[in-house]
Design a protein around this motif. Structure first.
Motif, PDB file in Angstrom:
ATOM      1  N   SER A  38      -7.311   3.933  -8.841  1.00  0.00           N
ATOM      2  CA  SER A  38      -6.345   3.970  -7.832  1.00  0.00           C
ATOM      3  C   SER A  38      -6.005   2.800  -7.361  1.00  0.00           C
ATOM      4  CB  SER A  38      -6.609   4.933  -6.303  1.00  0.00           C
ATOM      5  OG  SER A  38      -8.107   4.037  -5.975  1.00  0.00           O
ATOM      6  N   ILE A  59      -1.574   3.330   2.073  1.00  0.00           N
ATOM      7  CA  ILE A  59      -1.056   4.268   1.141  1.00  0.00           C
ATOM      8  C   ILE A  59      -1.911   4.368  -0.158  1.00  0.00           C
ATOM      9  CG2 ILE A  59       0.665   5.559  -0.386  1.00  0.00           C
ATOM     10  CD1 ILE A  59       2.885   4.423   1.397  1.00  0.00           C
ATOM     11  N   THR A  96      -3.128   5.919  -3.466  1.00  0.00           N
ATOM     12  CA  THR A  96      -2.342   6.544  -4.809  1.00  0.00           C
ATOM     13  C   THR A  96      -3.304   6.538  -5.783  1.00  0.00           C
ATOM     14  OG1 THR A  96      -0.086   5.553  -4.162  1.00  0.00           O
ATOM     15  CG2 THR A  96      -0.183   6.423  -6.241  1.00  0.00           C
ATOM     16  N   ILE A 107       3.085   5.485 -13.213  1.00  0.00           N
ATOM     17  CA  ILE A 107       3.368   5.509 -11.766  1.00  0.00           C
ATOM     18  C   ILE A 107       4.687   4.672 -11.715  1.00  0.00           C
ATOM     19  CG2 ILE A 107       2.493   5.001  -9.740  1.00  0.00           C
ATOM     20  CD1 ILE A 107       1.113   7.280 -10.572  1.00  0.00           C
ATOM     21  N   VAL A 139       5.903   6.257  -5.908  1.00  0.00           N
ATOM     22  CA  VAL A 139       5.237   5.527  -4.797  1.00  0.00           C
ATOM     23  C   VAL A 139       6.470   4.907  -4.073  1.00  0.00           C
ATOM     24  CG1 VAL A 139       3.784   3.735  -3.781  1.00  0.00           C
ATOM     25  CG2 VAL A 139       3.181   5.253  -5.911  1.00  0.00           C
ATOM     26  N   SER A 171      -1.186  -4.766  -2.358  1.00  0.00           N
ATOM     27  CA  SER A 171      -1.925  -3.706  -2.948  1.00  0.00           C
ATOM     28  C   SER A 171      -3.175  -4.337  -3.499  1.00  0.00           C
ATOM     29  CB  SER A 171      -1.130  -2.505  -3.662  1.00  0.00           C
ATOM     30  OG  SER A 171      -0.780  -3.399  -4.820  1.00  0.00           O
TER      31      SER A 171
END
Length: 210
Positions: free
Chosen positions: A3, A14, A16, A23, A33, A90
């Motif tokens: 993830s 978030i 994902t 993605i 996203v 991220s």
């Protein structure tokens, strides 16, 4: 399952899961996203599943994609890698366990402020004699009153006497020359003295006999 956990600008996250082979990440609504951030392009990047792992690929975004602080075009992801899509940070997790804590954002470069330079101006001591506000000092020469002697004041008598003597001398010289010619060589002063003494009579009184 692997993830990616995104940290938005307001501090929310978030999570994902990478449950599909591709993605899409971007600001556009058709992105899987969607990241509502001005620094993220409409179609910013993708994350692809391959037999040897997951790969992140930049799609020619305006602000680029950075992996652990290095801008990349495509790279294999490892557990714990930090990925930046524009200003959105991220973290990639290869295992099924996703930490509940907010992932550490990519450290921003430390801006070292330039040292403040203070210019110290020494105040010069006042100079005596220079007018206030004057750029240069031009001293004026002192004028000493001159003592002039006027000829007309007090010197008239002397001048008159000198002129009288000059005219008198010239007259006597001219008279002597004229007497010299008339008397055929006579000298005026001698002739005058002789004439004066010839007219003088010496009277001698006879004393009475005793």
């Amino acid at each position: 399952m692997a993830s990616i956990v995104f940290t938005l600008e307001d501090g929310s996250t978030i999570i994902t899961p990478l449950d599909v082979d591709l993605i899409t990440i971007g600001r556009a609504e058709d992105s899987i996203v969607q990241l509502p951030c001005p620094s993220v392009s409409s179609h910013h990047a993708t994350v692809k599943a391959r037999p040897d792992g997951y790969y992140v690929q930049d799609l020619g975004s305006r602000n680029g994609t950075r992996l652990n602080g290095v801008e990349i075009e495509e790279s294999l992801l490892n557990d714990g890698d930090r990925i930046a899509f524009g200003d959105i940070q991220s973290v990639f997790y290869a295992s099924d366990e996703v930490p509940t804590a907010v992932p550490v954002a990519e450290p921003a470069p430390i801006a070292i402020p330039a040292p403040e330079v203070k210019r110290i101006v020494d105040t010069a001591p006042p100079v005596t004699g220079i007018p206030h506000g004057a750029s240069t000092y031009n001293p004026r020469p002192r004028v000493h009153p001159s003592r002039s002697v006027q000829v007309g004041e007090g010197g008239g008598c002397v001048t008159g006497i000198i002129l009288t003597l000059l005219f008198g001398g010239a007259f006597l010289i001219g008279l002597s020359l004229r007497h010299y010619k008339v008397t055929d060589g006579g000298v005026l002063p001698n002739d005058l003295i002789a004439k004066l003494f010839s007219k003088v009579k010496i009277e001698v009184k006879d004393e009475p006999s005793k």
